[in-house]
Structures are given as C-alpha cells and as structure tokens.
Design a protein around this motif. Structure first.
Motif, PDB file in Angstrom:
ATOM      1  N   THR A   1     -20.264 -24.351  -6.989  1.00 33.87           N
ATOM      2  CA  THR A   1     -21.081 -25.549  -7.230  1.00 33.87           C
ATOM      3  C   THR A   1     -20.634 -26.364  -8.440  1.00 33.87           C
ATOM      4  O   THR A   1     -20.855 -27.566  -8.488  1.00 33.87           O
ATOM      5  CB  THR A   1     -22.549 -25.152  -7.423  1.00 33.87           C
ATOM      6  N   ASP A   2     -20.034 -25.724  -9.462  1.00 32.93           N
ATOM      7  CA  ASP A   2     -19.606 -26.496 -10.637  1.00 32.93           C
ATOM      8  C   ASP A   2     -18.254 -27.175 -10.430  1.00 32.93           C
ATOM      9  O   ASP A   2     -17.678 -27.724 -11.372  1.00 32.93           O
ATOM     10  CB  ASP A   2     -19.567 -25.598 -11.875  1.00 32.93           C
ATOM     11  N   GLY A   3     -17.735 -27.147  -9.184  1.00 27.84           N
ATOM     12  CA  GLY A   3     -16.516 -27.865  -8.858  1.00 27.84           C
ATOM     13  C   GLY A   3     -15.236 -27.103  -9.121  1.00 27.84           C
ATOM     14  O   GLY A   3     -14.151 -27.620  -8.882  1.00 27.84           O
ATOM     15  N   ARG A   4     -15.320 -25.873  -9.597  1.00 27.60           N
ATOM     16  CA  ARG A   4     -14.103 -25.121  -9.869  1.00 27.60           C
ATOM     17  C   ARG A   4     -13.783 -24.216  -8.677  1.00 27.60           C
ATOM     18  O   ARG A   4     -14.623 -23.958  -7.811  1.00 27.60           O
ATOM     19  CB  ARG A   4     -14.249 -24.294 -11.144  1.00 27.60           C
ATOM     20  N   TRP A   5     -12.566 -23.709  -8.679  1.00 27.16           N
ATOM     21  CA  TRP A   5     -12.100 -22.811  -7.624  1.00 27.16           C
ATOM     22  C   TRP A   5     -12.148 -21.384  -8.148  1.00 27.16           C
ATOM     23  O   TRP A   5     -11.582 -21.069  -9.178  1.00 27.16           O
ATOM     24  CB  TRP A   5     -10.685 -23.170  -7.183  1.00 27.16           C
ATOM     25  N   LEU A   6     -12.856 -20.545  -7.426  1.00 27.87           N
ATOM     26  CA  LEU A   6     -13.086 -19.154  -7.829  1.00 27.87           C
ATOM     27  C   LEU A   6     -12.221 -18.235  -6.972  1.00 27.87           C
ATOM     28  O   LEU A   6     -12.282 -18.276  -5.743  1.00 27.87           O
ATOM     29  CB  LEU A   6     -14.566 -18.783  -7.645  1.00 27.87           C
ATOM     30  N   TRP A   7     -11.404 -17.419  -7.628  1.00 33.43           N
ATOM     31  CA  TRP A   7     -10.589 -16.444  -6.898  1.00 33.43           C
ATOM     32  C   TRP A   7     -11.470 -15.292  -6.421  1.00 33.43           C
ATOM     33  O   TRP A   7     -12.245 -14.729  -7.196  1.00 33.43           O
ATOM     34  CB  TRP A   7      -9.486 -15.891  -7.799  1.00 33.43           C
ATOM     35  N   VAL A   8     -11.370 -14.957  -5.125  1.00 40.23           N
ATOM     36  CA  VAL A   8     -12.142 -13.861  -4.549  1.00 40.23           C
ATOM     37  C   VAL A   8     -11.217 -12.999  -3.699  1.00 40.23           C
ATOM     38  O   VAL A   8     -10.109 -13.407  -3.327  1.00 40.23           O
ATOM     39  CB  VAL A   8     -13.325 -14.369  -3.693  1.00 40.23           C
ATOM     40  N   ARG A   9     -11.717 -11.812  -3.399  1.00 38.11           N
ATOM     41  CA  ARG A   9     -10.997 -10.892  -2.511  1.00 38.11           C
ATOM     42  C   ARG A   9     -11.936 -10.483  -1.394  1.00 38.11           C
ATOM     43  O   ARG A   9     -13.032  -9.950  -1.654  1.00 38.11           O
ATOM     44  CB  ARG A   9     -10.522  -9.662  -3.283  1.00 38.11           C
ATOM     45  N   LYS A  10     -11.533 -10.726  -0.159  1.00 36.63           N
ATOM     46  CA  LYS A  10     -12.349 -10.397   1.013  1.00 36.63           C
ATOM     47  C   LYS A  10     -11.789  -9.125   1.630  1.00 36.63           C
ATOM     48  O   LYS A  10     -10.607  -9.051   1.979  1.00 36.63           O
ATOM     49  CB  LYS A  10     -12.308 -11.551   2.021  1.00 36.63           C
ATOM     50  N   ARG A  11     -12.662  -8.103   1.725  1.00 33.64           N
ATOM     51  CA  ARG A  11     -12.252  -6.832   2.297  1.00 33.64           C
ATOM     52  C   ARG A  11     -13.308  -6.360   3.287  1.00 33.64           C
ATOM     53  O   ARG A  11     -14.487  -6.669   3.155  1.00 33.64           O
ATOM     54  CB  ARG A  11     -12.062  -5.781   1.202  1.00 33.64           C
ATOM     55  N   GLY A  12     -12.883  -5.594   4.273  1.00 40.48           N
ATOM     56  CA  GLY A  12     -13.806  -5.064   5.261  1.00 40.48           C
ATOM     57  C   GLY A  12     -13.060  -4.517   6.454  1.00 40.48           C
ATOM     58  O   GLY A  12     -11.845  -4.298   6.416  1.00 40.48           O
ATOM     59  N   GLY A  13     -13.797  -4.295   7.544  1.00 36.49           N
ATOM     60  CA  GLY A  13     -13.167  -3.751   8.728  1.00 36.49           C
ATOM     61  C   GLY A  13     -14.121  -3.728   9.899  1.00 36.49           C
ATOM     62  O   GLY A  13     -15.295  -4.093   9.790  1.00 36.49           O
ATOM     63  N   PRO A  14     -13.659  -3.271  11.059  1.00 34.50           N
ATOM     64  CA  PRO A  14     -14.487  -3.248  12.268  1.00 34.50           C
ATOM     65  C   PRO A  14     -15.495  -2.104  12.242  1.00 34.50           C
ATOM     66  O   PRO A  14     -15.229  -1.036  11.693  1.00 34.50           O
ATOM     67  CB  PRO A  14     -13.463  -3.064  13.385  1.00 34.50           C
ATOM     68  N   VAL A  15     -16.673  -2.349  12.857  1.00 33.61           N
ATOM     69  CA  VAL A  15     -17.716  -1.338  13.038  1.00 33.61           C
ATOM     70  C   VAL A  15     -17.799  -1.045  14.532  1.00 33.61           C
ATOM     71  O   VAL A  15     -18.015  -1.957  15.338  1.00 33.61           O
ATOM     72  CB  VAL A  15     -19.075  -1.825  12.505  1.00 33.61           C
ATOM     73  N   TYR A  16     -17.632   0.225  14.895  1.00 30.85           N
ATOM     74  CA  TYR A  16     -17.571   0.605  16.305  1.00 30.85           C
ATOM     75  C   TYR A  16     -18.913   1.166  16.764  1.00 30.85           C
ATOM     76  O   TYR A  16     -19.652   1.773  15.989  1.00 30.85           O
ATOM     77  CB  TYR A  16     -16.473   1.654  16.525  1.00 30.85           C
ATOM     78  N   ASP A  17     -19.222   0.955  18.062  1.00 33.41           N
ATOM     79  CA  ASP A  17     -20.418   1.566  18.633  1.00 33.41           C
ATOM     80  C   ASP A  17     -20.072   2.945  19.179  1.00 33.41           C
ATOM     81  O   ASP A  17     -18.947   3.440  18.990  1.00 33.41           O
ATOM     82  CB  ASP A  17     -21.021   0.665  19.719  1.00 33.41           C
ATOM     83  N   ASP A  18     -21.041   3.580  19.854  1.00 30.02           N
ATOM     84  CA  ASP A  18     -20.811   4.941  20.353  1.00 30.02           C
ATOM     85  C   ASP A  18     -19.700   5.006  21.385  1.00 30.02           C
ATOM     86  O   ASP A  18     -19.113   6.071  21.609  1.00 30.02           O
ATOM     87  CB  ASP A  18     -22.107   5.503  20.940  1.00 30.02           C
ATOM     88  N   ASP A  19     -19.409   3.886  22.058  1.00 33.44           N
ATOM     89  CA  ASP A  19     -18.364   3.869  23.089  1.00 33.44           C
ATOM     90  C   ASP A  19     -16.995   3.559  22.516  1.00 33.44           C
ATOM     91  O   ASP A  19     -16.003   3.501  23.269  1.00 33.44           O
ATOM     92  CB  ASP A  19     -18.716   2.838  24.165  1.00 33.44           C
ATOM     93  N   GLY A  20     -16.895   3.287  21.205  1.00 31.96           N
ATOM     94  CA  GLY A  20     -15.618   2.961  20.604  1.00 31.96           C
ATOM     95  C   GLY A  20     -15.278   1.495  20.628  1.00 31.96           C
ATOM     96  O   GLY A  20     -14.174   1.108  20.235  1.00 31.96           O
ATOM     97  N   SER A  21     -16.197   0.656  21.087  1.00 28.22           N
ATOM     98  CA  SER A  21     -15.963  -0.784  21.110  1.00 28.22           C
ATOM     99  C   SER A  21     -16.371  -1.383  19.767  1.00 28.22           C
ATOM    100  O   SER A  21     -17.253  -0.856  19.069  1.00 28.22           O
ATOM    101  CB  SER A  21     -16.757  -1.441  22.244  1.00 28.22           C
ATOM    102  N   VAL A  22     -15.732  -2.509  19.418  1.00 28.35           N
ATOM    103  CA  VAL A  22     -16.070  -3.183  18.165  1.00 28.35           C
ATOM    104  C   VAL A  22     -17.439  -3.830  18.306  1.00 28.35           C
ATOM    105  O   VAL A  22     -17.631  -4.730  19.125  1.00 28.35           O
ATOM    106  CB  VAL A  22     -15.005  -4.229  17.801  1.00 28.35           C
ATOM    107  N   LEU A  23     -18.375  -3.320  17.538  1.00 25.42           N
ATOM    108  CA  LEU A  23     -19.729  -3.861  17.566  1.00 25.42           C
ATOM    109  C   LEU A  23     -19.843  -5.089  16.669  1.00 25.42           C
ATOM    110  O   LEU A  23     -20.460  -6.093  17.026  1.00 25.42           O
ATOM    111  CB  LEU A  23     -20.715  -2.778  17.111  1.00 25.42           C
ATOM    112  N   GLN A  24     -19.244  -4.999  15.520  1.00 23.20           N
ATOM    113  CA  GLN A  24     -19.252  -6.101  14.557  1.00 23.20           C
ATOM    114  C   GLN A  24     -18.228  -5.791  13.469  1.00 23.20           C
ATOM    115  O   GLN A  24     -17.582  -4.743  13.488  1.00 23.20           O
ATOM    116  CB  GLN A  24     -20.646  -6.292  13.940  1.00 23.20           C
TER     117      GLN A  24
END
Length: 649
Positions: free
Chosen positions: A422-445
């Motif tokens: 919001t103050d107009g500057r650029w903030l360095w970030v790091r995005k990390r994560g991965g897939p969440v599987y359901d009981d059948d092994g499919s990607v749920l989210q």
C-alpha cells in the motif's frame, strides 16, 4: 464394568464440583457474615473512640480558656472548680499551677501531678495521665496538663485533676443507645476508666485479658476475651489518639455474636442441600436420556483412536436430545475437517508458516490468511488470479511460467518475487507450498505460505553493493575498477579508445594532521562528490585507497580529451573546502594512460598510470602527466601555462 457404573461415576463427577463449589460458597458466605458482624463492632468502637477523643479535647480547650482568662501569681497555685464557677467554662475538678526550676517542681506538688506537668512542659503539648488509684474510690483521678509560657525563667504547666467518670462523659451519655453490647475505656496500663455496665464496681480494675490486646500491637482490631463477670465475649478495640495508650473496647457475648452469622449460614446450607438433591435427580434423569447415544459415541471414539478409515467408523445414531444431536453432527463434520486439515497442515509444515494460502485444483487462489497484513489490501482483492496484478512486471512472466510448470508436475512451489504494497514500495516475498491429496491420491487443493523476505533481500543487496564500492565515499572500489579495466581492454578490439586517470591528493596529510581523521574522512567524501559532478557521464570514478582515486574515461578519442578532463578535475578539486567551520585546501596530481589496444592487462594499465602520477608529483604537483607508450616516453603538460615536455621513461 458396565456403562451404568460409568454413568453413575459420571453423575458423581458432575456433582462433585457442585458440592465443592457449594461448600466453598457457604464457607465464603459464613466468612462474609462473620466479617460483617466484626465490622459492626469495629465501626462502633471507632465511632465511640472519636467521641471520647473529642470529649478529652474539649477539656483541654476549656483548660486553655481558663488559663487565658485567669492571671496566676506565685509558683504553686491550687484551686477547685465546679461547672458553675468561673464564667461558665465548665471545668470540674482541682486545678494546679506547677512551676519548674530546671527539671524539679517548685513547692509542694504531688508526684503524679509533677510527672504529668513535666511531660507537658517537655513536649510543649497537652499531656494526659493514666488512672491514679487513691486510697478510696473517691480518690481515683486522671490528670490533664497544659503547658504555659515561662515566667521569670521558670517553665510552667497547668494541671487539671478530675474523676474518671467526669472525663468520659461521652460514654455515659450513650449508655441508653449501647444496650446489648459492652463498652469500656482502659488506660495504658489496662485499668478500666469507664464502663457501660457495673461502672461503680469495675472502675480501677485491670481488664482480665488485657495482655491479648497488647499482643496484637495494633491501633485497632478484635479478639476473644473474658469479661470481669466471667463471660466469653468478642471484643473490638480502637486506640485513642493523644493518650498514653488508652483504648476503647466494644464487646458482644460470643453466643450473640455467632448467632448473627451462623443463622444465615444455616439457611444457606439447607438451600444448598436442597439444590444438591435436585441436581442429583436431574443428573440421573439426563444420564438415562443420553445413555444410548453415549454408547455409540464411545464406540465411534474408540474407532477414531484406532486410526480406522472413515468408512470403518461406526455411525452415531440420532438422539431425541437436541444438544446431543448437534454434537453428533459436529463430530461428523469435525472428523471430516480434521482429516482435511491434517493433510493441509502437513504440507504447510514443510513449507513454513506465515501468510497461509490455498489454491483450487485448477490453480486459482481460493483462500488466503494474512494478505492484508502483508500488502495492506483485502483478501477479496487477491482471490482467483487477481493476486498476480500485485506482482512486479519484471517478475510476473517468469513467475507464471514457474507456477504453471510446478502445478503440472505436482511439485513443491518455491518462488521469490516482488509484491506491491500500500505504501507504493515493492516487497520481496517467497511463495512456498505444494499439492494436498485426497484419499484417492488426487490433488484436492494446493496449500502453502507467502513469506516476507524483504529484509534478507535488502541485506543481500547491501552486501553486494559493499563488495564493489568504497564504504567511505560510496565510489567504486579497486576490485570494481579492475574488472572495468579488463572490459575496456577487451573492448579495444572494437577500436574504442579510453583513458585511465590516476589521481592523488596534494597536501591531504597536512589537513588530516591539523583537523583530525574525522575531518579527513569528511574531506575525502567532499572530493568524491566533486569528482562525480566533474566526470559526470564521462565514465566511472573509483577510490583506490587512502587519498588515491581513479577515473576511467569512456569518451577519450584523443590524448587532449584526457588532458582536458584532468584539467577540470584539478581546477574543481583544488577549490577550498569548509569542514566543521574550518577552511581546508588540497590539490591533486594526475597520471594518465590510454587504453588503445588489448596488449597488457588491468594491472599493467594501473602501473603505467601510477608511473605518470609519480612524474606529475615530481614536476611540482597540481599537474597532469600523460604516459606515452611509443619509445617509452612521457609528455608532461602543465596547466599553469608551461609547454609540453618529454621525459625519458
């Protein structure tokens, strides 16, 4: 053991806190009632104490008025007054004027009168004696002494001797209002001065349990004692101000005192027992009502504890109890949510934990926690693909490609980029994560975190800057100049001519020694600023160390261009400086070499420029010398108007 046994135990477990709380409440109530009864006695004692103090103070006031209205002569004066005498002042008793020669009374004065008079003279304040026991009841006296101004070098005091019942009039006037309780006044020795009952019989007697009052060592309080009649009594006391330890005591028979708080407590106990009985009946009835659902819930919980799959969990039947039915639905929903959360949290735990996010299986942002704290905008403005609008344009294309490739390969997400806040500057970030599987092994989210790494990035930038720049002047350092020289040498293949100017300040040591090292550092920064302004776009400026600088001139088409830049530098740098209110003047000598072919390396260029600088110093400083490679000659150019000269290299 059967379920009925556990149900009974459950009922007892439920009732135990009720019993404990009820018992605690009754105990607290009893304490409150007891405290109220005690406070009543203490308040009465405090009120009567103030009245007695006021009565004594009134006596001293009357005695002071008497001393003012009557003129005394001689050393010892004794007179007896009644309430009808001396203009209605209202003094009853014997008045004695006592004069002292040093510490000894003059004339025949009773010892007790001399003692209290001496106390008043020594303290220069009214003094009061304890009860004096005479041979008969009529001889009992209390003495009040008032200091008078000295006369003829003798200190004096006026002493009023009164019977104890005359002094404590306030208590006598309140006898009718004090029915039911015992009130007494004792002197500092524990002897009774006044009493609301059996006054004539008890005056002068020592209070039976006076040592208990003394042991408390307090201005006020209460204790249990035995009266002169042998009755056990609760006594509240209040010490009287401006007395030698007098105390007013208010007592109530223990039986009456206890009745004031025990009767309400008995009623409260009966009510608590009735409530406990009703609670027991209600607990048994409710227990029977939930017996069947509890059995099913226990079986379901045992299956969950055994980590059985969802399809192997025994169902929980419906219940007629609305709350238990809500519990049944909540347990089923909580179980499903727990399994989902466990999968999601396992993924997040691997990635770290800051601002949490979730993607749908398609890759759209469906939920984010902490986005407002990170960027200052609401979560709704980031949902879907809208969050990409906040990514820096230089990072966006590469980021989208990286995320698309990661999502297709079902790999862990790990990307660093800049976000607009919001103050107009650029903030360095790091995005990390991965897939969440359901009981059948499919990607749920997809789930993960966005981590603020701006401080680390800024630190890395500062470290990289310091590695290539001089810490004092922020000019390029020797390492950076060396690399730029190598680029310049390689660029001669394209026919581009450059000049290297090697600078050394003249008379810098004198400034440093005269004004101090801090002033020397300031001067170096000022010189660096002038060099930047003078060179401008002509090429980079570097500090090589100490008071040595270098300029790599990009636009040197001929030797005259290098000499012209050197002339401007000498002129500008040699102008006076104001440092901490003092004027400082330095000069500069310049050695110049030209980079015309790729022969040699950066060190050779620096060596030639340094040699030319040495010749400039030898020629008288404030000059520029060009190192000529042909036939190892150098041309000396003076900016003071001297013609060029050639020196043997």
């Amino acid at each position: 053991m059967g379920l009925n046994v556990f149900l009974l135990a459950l009922a007892l477990a439920c009732l135990t806190p009720v019993v404990a709380i009820s018992g605690f409440a009754m105990w607290r109530a009893g304490e409150a009632y007891r405290q109220t009864a005690t406070t009543r006695l203490s308040d009465t004692a405090a009120t009567l104490a103030r009245a007695i103090e006021s009565d004594i103070e009134g006596r001293f006031t009357a005695l002071s008025a008497f001393a003012t209205l009557r003129t005394f002569s001689g050393d010892v004066v004794s007179t007896t007054l009644t309430s009808s005498r001396f203009k209605g002042i209202g003094l009853d008793g014997q008045i004695t004027l006592v004069a002292f020669d040093g510490d000894m009374p003059i004339g025949g004065v009773a010892r007790r009168i001399a003692d209290v008079a001496r106390d008043a003279v020594g303290a220069q304040a009214p003094a009061l004696s304890n009860l004096y026991l005479g041979r008969t009841r009529a001889d009992y006296k209390i003495d009040l002494a008032l200091p008078l101004p000295p006369d003829g070098g003798h200190s004096r005091a006026l002493v009023l001797s009164v019977a104890p019942e005359q002094l404590v009039r306030a208590l006598q006037q309140r006898n009718e209002a004090l029915s039911g309780i015992l009130v007494a006044v004792t002197d500092g020795n524990g002897r009774i001065i006044a009493r609301s009952r059996d006054h004539e019989r008890t005056i002068g007697l020592r209070a039976p349990d006076w040592h208990k009052l003394e042991a408390l060592n307090a201005r006020s309080g209460w204790f249990e004692a035995v009266t002169t009649e042998g009755m056990t009594t609760i006594l509240a006391f209040e010490k009287l101000d401006s007395t030698p330890g007098w105390a007013l005591v208010v007592g109530e028979p223990t039986a009456i005192f206890n009745a004031r708080w025990k009767d309400p407590l008995i009623g409260l106990s009966i009510g608590a027992l009735l409530a406990l009985g009703l609670a027991t009946v209600a607990a048994v009835w409710i227990g029977r009502l939930i017996l069947r659902p509890v059995e099913a819930l226990a079986a379901h919980s045992a299956a969950v504890a055994s980590n059985k799959p969802a399809d192997a969990l025994p169902p929980i039947p419906r219940s007629l109890v609305r709350e238990f039915e809500t519990l049944r639905v909540s347990v089923e929903v909580a179980e499903a949510t727990r399994r989902s959360n466990e999968r999601r949290l396992e993924t997040v735990a691997q990635a770290g934990s800051l601002a949490l996010w979730r993607w749908s299986a398609r890759g759209d942002l469906s939920w984010i926690e902490g986005w407002p704290a990170l960027t200052g905008t609401s979560e709704t403005e980031a949902l879907g693909a809208a969050w990409l609008d906040y990514v820096h344009p230089d990072d966006r294309v590469l980021l989208v490609e990286n995320l698309e490739e990661t999502r297709n390969a079902c790999r862990m997400v790990d990307a660093e980029f800049r976000l607009l806040v919001t103050d107009g500057r650029w903030l360095w970030v790091r995005k990390r994560g991965g897939p969440v599987y359901d009981d059948d092994g499919s990607v749920l989210q997809w789930a993960g975190v966005i981590e603020d790494i701006d401080a680390r990035k800024q630190s890395e930038t500062r470290v990289a800057h310091l590695a290539h720049h001089d810490a004092l002047t922020d000019l390029a350092n020797r390492v950076t100049l060396h690399r730029q020289l190598e680029y310049a040498i390689a660029d001669t293949l394209n026919g581009k001519l450059r000049a290297l100017l090697y600078l050394d300040l003249d008379r810098f040591k004198q400034v440093n020694d005269t004004l101090g090292h801090a002033a020397g550092d300031t001067l170096l920064r000022e010189v660096a600023g002038r060099l930047r302004a003078t060179v401008g776009e002509s090429g980079p400026v570097a500090r090589l160390g100490g008071d040595e600088f270098a300029v790599l001139q990009d636009d040197a088409a001929c030797p005259e261009d290098g000499l012209a830049l050197a002339g401007r530098i000498i002129e500008i740098v040699s102008m006076p400086y104001m440092i901490d209110g003092s004027s400082a003047v330095v000069g500069v000598s310049v050695g110049i070499t030209f980079i015309a072919d790729s022969a040699g390396d950066a060190d050779a260029c620096l060596k030639r420029a340094d040699q030319a600088l040495y010749w400039a110093k030898q020629a008288g400083r404030g000059r520029a010398v060009v190192y000529e490679q042909e036939e190892s000659l150098a041309r000396l150019t003076s900016f003071a108007g001297l013609p060029p000269k050639r020196l043997q290299a």
